[in-house]
Scaffold this motif. Structure first.
Motif, PDB file in Angstrom:
ATOM      1  N   LYS A 107       6.188  -6.545  -1.276  1.00 43.65           N
ATOM      2  CA  LYS A 107       5.780  -5.695  -2.394  1.00 43.65           C
ATOM      3  C   LYS A 107       4.683  -6.413  -3.178  1.00 43.65           C
ATOM      4  O   LYS A 107       4.798  -7.604  -3.477  1.00 43.65           O
ATOM      5  CB  LYS A 107       6.968  -5.399  -3.316  1.00 43.65           C
ATOM      6  CG  LYS A 107       8.003  -4.455  -2.715  1.00 43.65           C
ATOM      7  CD  LYS A 107       7.453  -3.054  -2.476  1.00 43.65           C
ATOM      8  CE  LYS A 107       7.107  -2.303  -3.733  1.00 43.65           C
ATOM      9  NZ  LYS A 107       8.286  -1.922  -4.542  1.00 43.65           N
ATOM     10  N   VAL A 108       3.642  -5.677  -3.518  1.00 50.60           N
ATOM     11  CA  VAL A 108       2.474  -6.238  -4.190  1.00 50.60           C
ATOM     12  C   VAL A 108       2.093  -5.332  -5.354  1.00 50.60           C
ATOM     13  O   VAL A 108       2.119  -4.103  -5.232  1.00 50.60           O
ATOM     14  CB  VAL A 108       1.285  -6.360  -3.200  1.00 50.60           C
ATOM     15  CG1 VAL A 108       0.042  -6.833  -3.919  1.00 50.60           C
ATOM     16  CG2 VAL A 108       1.632  -7.311  -2.065  1.00 50.60           C
ATOM     17  N   ARG A 109       1.737  -5.935  -6.492  1.00 52.20           N
ATOM     18  CA  ARG A 109       1.317  -5.157  -7.665  1.00 52.20           C
ATOM     19  C   ARG A 109      -0.202  -5.068  -7.710  1.00 52.20           C
ATOM     20  O   ARG A 109      -0.899  -6.081  -7.731  1.00 52.20           O
ATOM     21  CB  ARG A 109       1.850  -5.792  -8.936  1.00 52.20           C
ATOM     22  CG  ARG A 109       1.509  -5.049 -10.226  1.00 52.20           C
ATOM     23  CD  ARG A 109       2.598  -5.245 -11.245  1.00 52.20           C
ATOM     24  NE  ARG A 109       3.851  -4.612 -10.825  1.00 52.20           N
ATOM     25  CZ  ARG A 109       5.057  -4.981 -11.302  1.00 52.20           C
ATOM     26  NH1 ARG A 109       5.162  -5.955 -12.193  1.00 52.20           N
ATOM     27  NH2 ARG A 109       6.155  -4.358 -10.887  1.00 52.20           N
ATOM     28  N   THR A 110      -0.722  -3.843  -7.710  1.00 50.48           N
ATOM     29  CA  THR A 110      -2.160  -3.599  -7.713  1.00 50.48           C
ATOM     30  C   THR A 110      -2.519  -2.703  -8.890  1.00 50.48           C
ATOM     31  O   THR A 110      -1.625  -2.139  -9.542  1.00 50.48           O
ATOM     32  CB  THR A 110      -2.605  -2.925  -6.401  1.00 50.48           C
ATOM     33  OG1 THR A 110      -2.229  -1.538  -6.445  1.00 50.48           O
ATOM     34  CG2 THR A 110      -1.955  -3.586  -5.196  1.00 50.48           C
ATOM     35  N   LEU A 115       2.361  -1.520  -4.189  1.00 51.14           N
ATOM     36  CA  LEU A 115       2.133  -1.112  -2.813  1.00 51.14           C
ATOM     37  C   LEU A 115       2.837  -2.077  -1.870  1.00 51.14           C
ATOM     38  O   LEU A 115       3.422  -3.073  -2.301  1.00 51.14           O
ATOM     39  CB  LEU A 115       0.633  -1.078  -2.512  1.00 51.14           C
ATOM     40  CG  LEU A 115      -0.214  -0.141  -3.388  1.00 51.14           C
ATOM     41  CD1 LEU A 115      -1.687  -0.257  -3.028  1.00 51.14           C
ATOM     42  CD2 LEU A 115       0.242   1.302  -3.264  1.00 51.14           C
ATOM     43  N   MET A 116       2.763  -1.774  -0.573  1.00 51.88           N
ATOM     44  CA  MET A 116       3.398  -2.596   0.455  1.00 51.88           C
ATOM     45  C   MET A 116       2.341  -3.159   1.402  1.00 51.88           C
ATOM     46  O   MET A 116       1.280  -2.563   1.581  1.00 51.88           O
ATOM     47  CB  MET A 116       4.414  -1.764   1.250  1.00 51.88           C
ATOM     48  CG  MET A 116       5.605  -1.324   0.444  1.00 51.88           C
ATOM     49  SD  MET A 116       6.658  -0.130   1.349  1.00 51.88           S
ATOM     50  CE  MET A 116       5.718   1.371   1.107  1.00 51.88           C
ATOM     51  N   THR A 117       2.640  -4.302   1.992  1.00 55.91           N
ATOM     52  CA  THR A 117       1.729  -4.909   2.955  1.00 55.91           C
ATOM     53  C   THR A 117       2.499  -5.794   3.913  1.00 55.91           C
ATOM     54  O   THR A 117       3.600  -6.259   3.598  1.00 55.91           O
ATOM     55  CB  THR A 117       0.633  -5.729   2.250  1.00 55.91           C
ATOM     56  OG1 THR A 117      -0.300  -6.218   3.209  1.00 55.91           O
ATOM     57  CG2 THR A 117       1.237  -6.911   1.500  1.00 55.91           C
ATOM     58  N   VAL A 138       2.088 -11.013  -5.903  1.00 56.74           N
ATOM     59  CA  VAL A 138       3.193 -10.812  -4.961  1.00 56.74           C
ATOM     60  C   VAL A 138       4.463 -10.734  -5.791  1.00 56.74           C
ATOM     61  O   VAL A 138       4.710 -11.581  -6.663  1.00 56.74           O
ATOM     62  CB  VAL A 138       3.275 -11.962  -3.951  1.00 56.74           C
ATOM     63  CG1 VAL A 138       4.417 -11.736  -2.965  1.00 56.74           C
ATOM     64  CG2 VAL A 138       1.952 -12.115  -3.210  1.00 56.74           C
ATOM     65  N   LEU A 139       5.287  -9.723  -5.542  1.00 58.72           N
ATOM     66  CA  LEU A 139       6.454  -9.483  -6.379  1.00 58.72           C
ATOM     67  C   LEU A 139       7.715 -10.135  -5.824  1.00 58.72           C
ATOM     68  O   LEU A 139       7.896 -10.250  -4.609  1.00 58.72           O
ATOM     69  CB  LEU A 139       6.683  -7.976  -6.532  1.00 58.72           C
ATOM     70  CG  LEU A 139       5.531  -7.192  -7.183  1.00 58.72           C
ATOM     71  CD1 LEU A 139       5.908  -5.724  -7.313  1.00 58.72           C
ATOM     72  CD2 LEU A 139       5.161  -7.777  -8.540  1.00 58.72           C
ATOM     73  N   ASN A 189      -5.710  -3.292   3.367  1.00 59.11           N
ATOM     74  CA  ASN A 189      -4.525  -3.642   4.149  1.00 59.11           C
ATOM     75  C   ASN A 189      -3.218  -3.355   3.412  1.00 59.11           C
ATOM     76  O   ASN A 189      -2.205  -4.013   3.654  1.00 59.11           O
ATOM     77  CB  ASN A 189      -4.570  -5.120   4.567  1.00 59.11           C
ATOM     78  CG  ASN A 189      -4.027  -5.341   5.957  1.00 59.11           C
ATOM     79  OD1 ASN A 189      -3.636  -4.407   6.645  1.00 59.11           O
ATOM     80  ND2 ASN A 189      -3.986  -6.584   6.382  1.00 59.11           N
ATOM     81  N   MET A 190      -3.240  -2.393   2.517  1.00 59.09           N
ATOM     82  CA  MET A 190      -2.059  -1.993   1.764  1.00 59.09           C
ATOM     83  C   MET A 190      -1.545  -0.659   2.281  1.00 59.09           C
ATOM     84  O   MET A 190      -2.301   0.169   2.803  1.00 59.09           O
ATOM     85  CB  MET A 190      -2.379  -1.873   0.266  1.00 59.09           C
ATOM     86  CG  MET A 190      -2.889  -3.148  -0.363  1.00 59.09           C
ATOM     87  SD  MET A 190      -1.601  -4.413  -0.481  1.00 59.09           S
ATOM     88  CE  MET A 190      -2.600  -5.843  -0.902  1.00 59.09           C
ATOM     89  N   LEU A 191      -0.242  -0.442   2.101  1.00 54.55           N
ATOM     90  CA  LEU A 191       0.407   0.790   2.542  1.00 54.55           C
ATOM     91  C   LEU A 191       1.199   1.405   1.397  1.00 54.55           C
ATOM     92  O   LEU A 191       1.659   0.701   0.491  1.00 54.55           O
ATOM     93  CB  LEU A 191       1.362   0.503   3.706  1.00 54.55           C
ATOM     94  CG  LEU A 191       0.747  -0.072   4.984  1.00 54.55           C
ATOM     95  CD1 LEU A 191       1.845  -0.637   5.875  1.00 54.55           C
ATOM     96  CD2 LEU A 191      -0.037   0.983   5.735  1.00 54.55           C
TER      97      LEU A 191
END
Length: 260
Positions: A107-110, A115-117, A138-139, A189-191
């Motif tokens: 899990k990533v904070r944008t 989002l996910m990667t 990065v969470l 590269n995020m989902l």
């Protein structure tokens, strides 16, 4: 216009889309954690009113009153999605490089939300936060930023627990998706899960975290090159068919009815 022109047009458009997709896959063959785009085509049939005539009673008529039905197939894109199959792992020896084995995502904070990667190429920011190559946080621990000391030995175990000199600091937020085909790419590269989708984030099961490794792209160069050549040939054939159809129509227009 002849039906052959329409069929060739739709065939060319379908193969153009195939070429675009394959080209994007090949361009990202060295992108860490990249998931190739997959697609599927199906025939869409055009039917006429008399195709639905089901009365076959011979007592009503002695012969068919309609011409036989002709069903024309026209290819259409029936689905496009990210193939979430596992990519191979490459050893880097970097303590902040993390590869995933199994189904799941970081899990990533944008600026566009969480989002996910699958890209586990992480680094430390100037203030000690664990971030991605793009600078996104990065969470861990249920949605908070992960802060790490600079001079301590950092270890990440198979469950994503992060320790420094034996002291537990945080745990990576790892999630899975109930239907991976409902994921869409959000750039860099995020989902994310598609809007109006019934898919949801779920806990991971059987996911293993590998410190000092990175997951490579799941694009297979040889198979993608074969697909590209096939799509190019199919596109060229449809082009020739359109040209031939146009030539025949020109002859009909210019010759039929001409008094010699």
């Amino acid at each position: 216009m002849r039906e052959s022109m329409y069929s060739a047009l739709f065939g060319a458009m379908s193969n153009e889309l195939r070429l675009d997709t394959i080209s994007n896959n090949l361009a990202n063959v060295n992108t860490t954690g990249f998931k190739k785009e997959a697609y599927a085509f199906q025939d869409t049939f055009q039917r006429f009113a008399h195709d639905y005539l089901t009365d076959d009673r011979t007592s009503v008529r002695g012969k068919e009153i309609w011409p036989r039905a002709y069903v024309m197939a026209r290819p259409r894109l029936s689905g496009q999605y990210s193939d979430q199959s596992q990519g191979s792992l490459q050893e880097t020896g970097n303590a902040l490089d993390v590869g995933l084995v199994g189904s799941g995502y970081f899990k990533v904070r944008t600026p566009d939300g969480d989002l996910m990667t699958r890209n586990g190429s992480f680094q430390l920011s100037a203030d000690g936060r664990l971030i991605t190559e793009q600078g996104y946080e990065v969470l861990g621990d249920g949605g908070t930023a992960i802060e790490l000391p600079r001079d301590n030995r950092v270890e990440i175990d198979a469950n994503g627990r992060i320790t420094a000199d034996g002291v537990l600091l945080s745990q990576l937020d790892l999630v899975d998706v109930s239907d991976p085909k409902e994921l869409e790419k959000a750039g860099k590269n995020m989902l994310r899960i598609k809007k109006d989708s019934n898919a949801t984030e779920i806990p991971t099961e059987g996911l293993s975290v590998q410190q000092g490794y990175l997951e490579k792209s799941n694009v297979e160069i040889v198979s993608e090159m074969v697909n590209m050549m096939e799509a190019q040939r199919a596109f060229e054939i449809n082009q020739k068919l359109m040209t031939a159809t146009d030539t025949m129509e020109s002859l009909v227009i210019n010759k039929v009815g001409t008094v010699s």
